[in-house]
Design a protein around this motif. Structure first.
Motif, mmCIF file in Angstrom:
data_model
loop_
_atom_site.group_PDB
_atom_site.id
_atom_site.type_symbol
_atom_site.label_atom_id
_atom_site.label_comp_id
_atom_site.label_asym_id
_atom_site.label_seq_id
_atom_site.Cartn_x
_atom_site.Cartn_y
_atom_site.Cartn_z
ATOM 1 N N GLY A 138 2.873 11.464 -11.482
ATOM 2 C CA GLY A 138 3.951 10.487 -11.497
ATOM 3 C C GLY A 138 3.935 9.658 -12.766
ATOM 4 N N SER A 225 4.686 9.872 -6.285
ATOM 5 C CA SER A 225 5.678 8.996 -6.902
ATOM 6 C C SER A 225 6.779 9.836 -7.545
ATOM 7 N N SER A 251 4.480 9.443 -1.508
ATOM 8 C CA SER A 251 5.156 8.243 -2.023
ATOM 9 C C SER A 251 6.296 8.608 -2.972
ATOM 10 N N ALA A 253 9.660 8.771 -4.880
ATOM 11 C CA ALA A 253 10.741 7.836 -5.215
ATOM 12 C C ALA A 253 12.057 8.599 -5.174
ATOM 13 N N GLU A 348 3.290 -0.036 -0.143
ATOM 14 C CA GLU A 348 3.708 0.588 -1.404
ATOM 15 C C GLU A 348 3.946 -0.461 -2.498
ATOM 16 N N PHE A 425 10.421 2.989 -1.586
ATOM 17 C CA PHE A 425 9.523 4.065 -1.195
ATOM 18 C C PHE A 425 9.489 4.306 0.311
ATOM 19 N N HIS A 462 1.023 1.669 -3.647
ATOM 20 C CA HIS A 462 1.574 2.909 -4.175
ATOM 21 C C HIS A 462 0.580 3.493 -5.183
ATOM 22 N N GLU A 463 0.385 4.798 -5.153
ATOM 23 C CA GLU A 463 -0.528 5.537 -6.047
ATOM 24 C C GLU A 463 -2.004 5.363 -5.689
#
Length: 563
Positions: A138, A225, A251, A253, A348, A425, A462-463
Motif C-alpha cells: 500500500g 490499503s 483494509s 481503500a 483504522e 475503511f 490501519h496497516e
C-alpha cells in the motif's frame, strides 16, 4: 480488452535449477525451523539459483528460506516507456545477482527511481509445488515499496511453507492517470500504468512460480490499503482473474469519486496542466526529469493545496475509471467469483490520527469540540463538497452517542479517529464483504484485527496487520509501537497460519484459533483476532460491532451503496 504481456516464446516454461538446498516440503503452517544439518547442506551447495523466463538468477540462503531480491519483472519504464504499458524485461545471459533489493519506485520525498519494476521472492526450496502469496504493498498509490523491511518475506515463507513474492509498481503521476495522447501504440492503453504493472507482476509470478518451488495454479493475491484495493480490482479484471485462485484484501481503500479517485476528465486535466507548466505537450512529459514532474504533480493534486486544479481525487488518487483496466469501481461490479478473506482493523483511523500519522493526509488532532466539528466538516467535504457545519455536528453527535452506549472513549481525538477510519475503511470494507457474502458466488471470511498497539500509540491502526503477517513487528523501527512479547508472537503466528492455510486449502485455520465459519452478515461469524484481554483467547468468533456508526454512512449516501 486489457491484456497482460506474455513472456518471450523462447523462454516461456523454462525449467528450474535445483540447488541442493532443498530440505523437503513442509506440510503445513507453523512448520519446524530448518535443522542444523539442513543449514549445512545449504551452505555446502553454494548460493541458490533459479531460472526465470528472462534468465538465471542467483539468490541467497537464509534461516530456512532462499531469497531472490531485485528480479526484474518488466523493462524499466523510462524514456519512451514512461506512460507506456509494461514490457517484458530484456533477457540476460549468464547468472544475474539477486541478493540485493533494487531501488524503490519514485517516492514523494524525491528518493527512488523509475527503474524499479522488480520482484522479491522468498521460498523454502526451489523444488516442490507450494502455494504462492503475492503481496501488493500500500501507500495511497503515491508511496511505499515491496522492498521495505516490513515486507521481508523470510518468516512468512518459512512459517507457511509458501512462496512469498513482493514487488514495486509505478506510483503517483507515473502510475495513475489518463490521457489519450499517451496511447501505447502496441497495446492501445493510455491510463493506469501502475495497475498495469501490478497485472504484469501477477503474470510474471504465474510464469515463474515453478522456478521458485511454487504452484502457478495456486496464487493467492494479498494486499493492504491501496494494495488491498488493487488486489480486489485485479481479481475482477479478466486478464488477471484467470491467474488468481484466492484473494486476501486487508483494509482496502475501496475507491469512489470524488474522494478516492480522479474522474477521467480531471485526470486528463492534470496531464494537460503539467504539459503547460513545462511548456511541452502531453507526450513531451516523457522527457521531463522525474523529480520535477513528480513535484509538480504533487503540488497540483495535494489534498490541501491552494494550487489544486481539480475537484476529484481529494484524499487519494489511485486508478481512474478508464473502460479497460478499471471499467468500474468495485461496488459498481459483481462480487468476485473466488474465495475472499477480508480483514479490517478495529481502529483504522488511528494510523492517521496517532503520533506517527502520515502527511499531508493527516491534519492536527482536534483540541476541543469546535476544532473537532471543523475538522469533520472538512473531512465530509472530501466526498460531499457542500457539506454544512450542521452535518458535521450530526456526525459528531451520532459517534458520541454510539460511543457512550458502547463504552468507548468520547474525547475529541477518539471520535475523530473513529470517524476517519470508519468512513474511508471500515464502512466500505464491511459493506463490500456483506455484498460478496450475499451474492453467494464463493466462500468469504471476515476478520477484525484487534490487537492493540502500545502507548503513546493507541488503538489498532490501519496497516498494523502487515507487521504481524510478515512477523516484522519485532524490527527496531516497529517494536516500540507493536511490541515483541509472547502475545505479539502468538498473534503473528495465528495470522500467518490463517492466511497460509487459506492459500493452501481455501479454508483459514490455525491451532491458535477456533473453527472459522463462512461470513454470514448479521450473525456472529467474524473472527476477532486480539483485543480480548490478558487471559482471554487470542482469537474468538463473534459479531462485528459499531453497526450504528456504519448506518450513519449508509444514510448519508457516502461512497458506495449499502450491501
Amino acid at each position: 480488452m486489457a491484456t497482460v504481456y506474455a513472456a518471450p516464446a523462447e523462454t516461456r516454461g523454462a525449467t528450474r535449477i535445483e540447488t541442493g538446498a532443498q530440505t523437503g516440503a513442509r506440510t503445513g503452517a507453523g512448520a519446524a525451523t530448518e535443522s542444523e544439518s539442513g543449514a549445512a547442506t545449504r551452505a555446502a551447495a553454494g548460493p541458490p539459483r533459479a531460472r526465470t523466463t528472462a534468465g538465471e538468477v542467483r539468490g541467497a540462503a537464509g534461516a530456512g528460506v532462499l531469497a531472490f531480491r531485485g528480479v526484474p519483472y518488466a523493462a524499466p519504464p523510462v524514456g519512451p516507456l514512461r506512460f507506456a504499458s509494461p514490457r517484458p524485461p530484456a533477457p540476460w545471459t549468464g547468472v544475474r545477482d539477486a541478493t540485493a533489493y533494487g531501488p524503490p519506485f519514485c517516492q514523494p520525498t524525491g528518493a527512488g527511481s523509475e527503474d524499479a519494476l522488480h520482484a522479491n521472492v522468498w521460498t523454502p526450496a526451489t523444488t516442490g509445488s507450494r502455494p504462492v502469496l503475492c503481496y501488493v504493498h500500500g501507500g495511497a498509490w503515491i508511496a511505499g515499496s515491496g522492498n521495505l523491511p516490513t515486507f521481508d518475506g523470510s518468516w512468512l515463507a518459512a512459517r507457511t511453507d509458501a512462496v512469498v513474492v513482493t514487488f514495486n509498481y509505478r506510483l503517483g503521476v507515473f502510475g495513475f492517470g489518463l490521457h489519450e495522447d499517451l496511447t501505447d501504440p502496441e497495446t492501445g492503453s493510455f491510463s493506469n500504468w501502475g495497475l498495469q504493472d501490478q497485472a504484469a507482476a501477477v503474470q510474471w509470478v504465474h510464469d515463474n512460480a515453478a522456478a521458485f518451488g511454487g504452484d502457478p495454479g495456486n496464487i493467492t493475491l494479498v494486499g493492504t490499503s491501496a494494495g488491498g484495493t488493487s488486489a480486489h480490482q485485479l481479481a475482477l479484471l479478466p486478464a488477471t482473474r484467470r491467474l488468481i485462485r484466492r484473494l486476501v484484501a486487508i483494509s482496502a481503500a475501496h475507491q469512489w469519486e470524488p474522494a478516492l479517485a480522479f474522474t477521467a476528465e480531471d485526470a486528463r486535466g492534470v496531464h494537460a496542466a503539467l504539459a503547460a507548466r513545462f511548456a511541452t505537450t502531453v507526450p513531451g512529459l516523457r522527457e521531463v526529469p522525474a523529480s520535477e514532474l513528480g513535484a509538480a504533480w504533487a503540488e497540483l493534486t495535494a489534498p490541501r493545496s491552494k494550487g489544486r486544479i481539480v475537484a476529484s481525487g481529494r484524499a487519494f488518487r489511485g486508478p481512474v475509471r478508464d473502460g479497460e483496466w478499471l471499467p468500474a469501481f468495485e461496488h459498481e461490479r459483481p462480487a468476485p467469483d473466488l474465495p475472499v478473506l477480508s480483514v479490517h482493523t478495529r481502529t483504522e483511523g488511528a494510523f492517521f490520527t496517532g503520533p506517527s500519522a502520515p502527511t499531508p493526509l493527516a491534519p492536527p488532532a482536534p483540541a476541543d469540540e469546535a476544532e473537532l466539528t471543523s475538522l469533520v466538516q472538512d473531512f465530509l467535504r472530501y466526498g460531499l463538497p457542500g457539506a454544512a457545519a450542521s452535518l458535521a455536528e450530526r456526525c459528531v453527535a451520532v459517534y458520541r452517542e454510539a460511543a457512550l452506549a458502547e463504552g468507548r472513549p468520547t474525547r475529541p481525538l477518539d471520535l475523530w479517529t473513529e470517524i476517519w477510519g470508519d468512513a474511508f475503511f471500515r464502512h466500505p470494507v464491511l459493506r463490500t464483504a456483506e455484498r460478496h457474502a450475499r451474492a453467494g458466488h464463493s466462500p468469504s471470511y471476515v476478520m477484525e484485527f484487534a490487537h492493540p498497539v502500545r502507548a503513546p500509540y493507541f488503538g489498532t491502526p490501519h496497516e498494523a496487520t502487515s507487521k504481524f503477517l510478515f512477523g516484522t513487528h519485532r524490527l527496531p523501527e516497529h517494536v516500540a509501537e507493536f511490541g515483541d512479547g509472547p502475545a505479539e508472537r502468538e498473534i503473528a503466528g495465528i495470522l500467518a497460519d490463517l492466511v497460509g492455510s487459506f492459500a493452501r486449502t481455501g479454508v483459514p485455520a490455525s491451532p491458535g484459533a477456533p473453527a472459522w465459519p463462512r461470513f454470514s452478515p448479521g450473525r456472529p461469524t467474524a473472527l476477532i483476532l486480539g483485543g480480548h484481554g490478558a487471559h482471554a483467547p487470542a482469537a474468538v468468533i463473534g459479531a462485528l460491532g459499531k453497526q450504528r456508526q456504519l448506518r450513519f454512512w449508509d444514510d448519508l449516501g457516502w461512497g458506495l451503496a449499502p450491501a
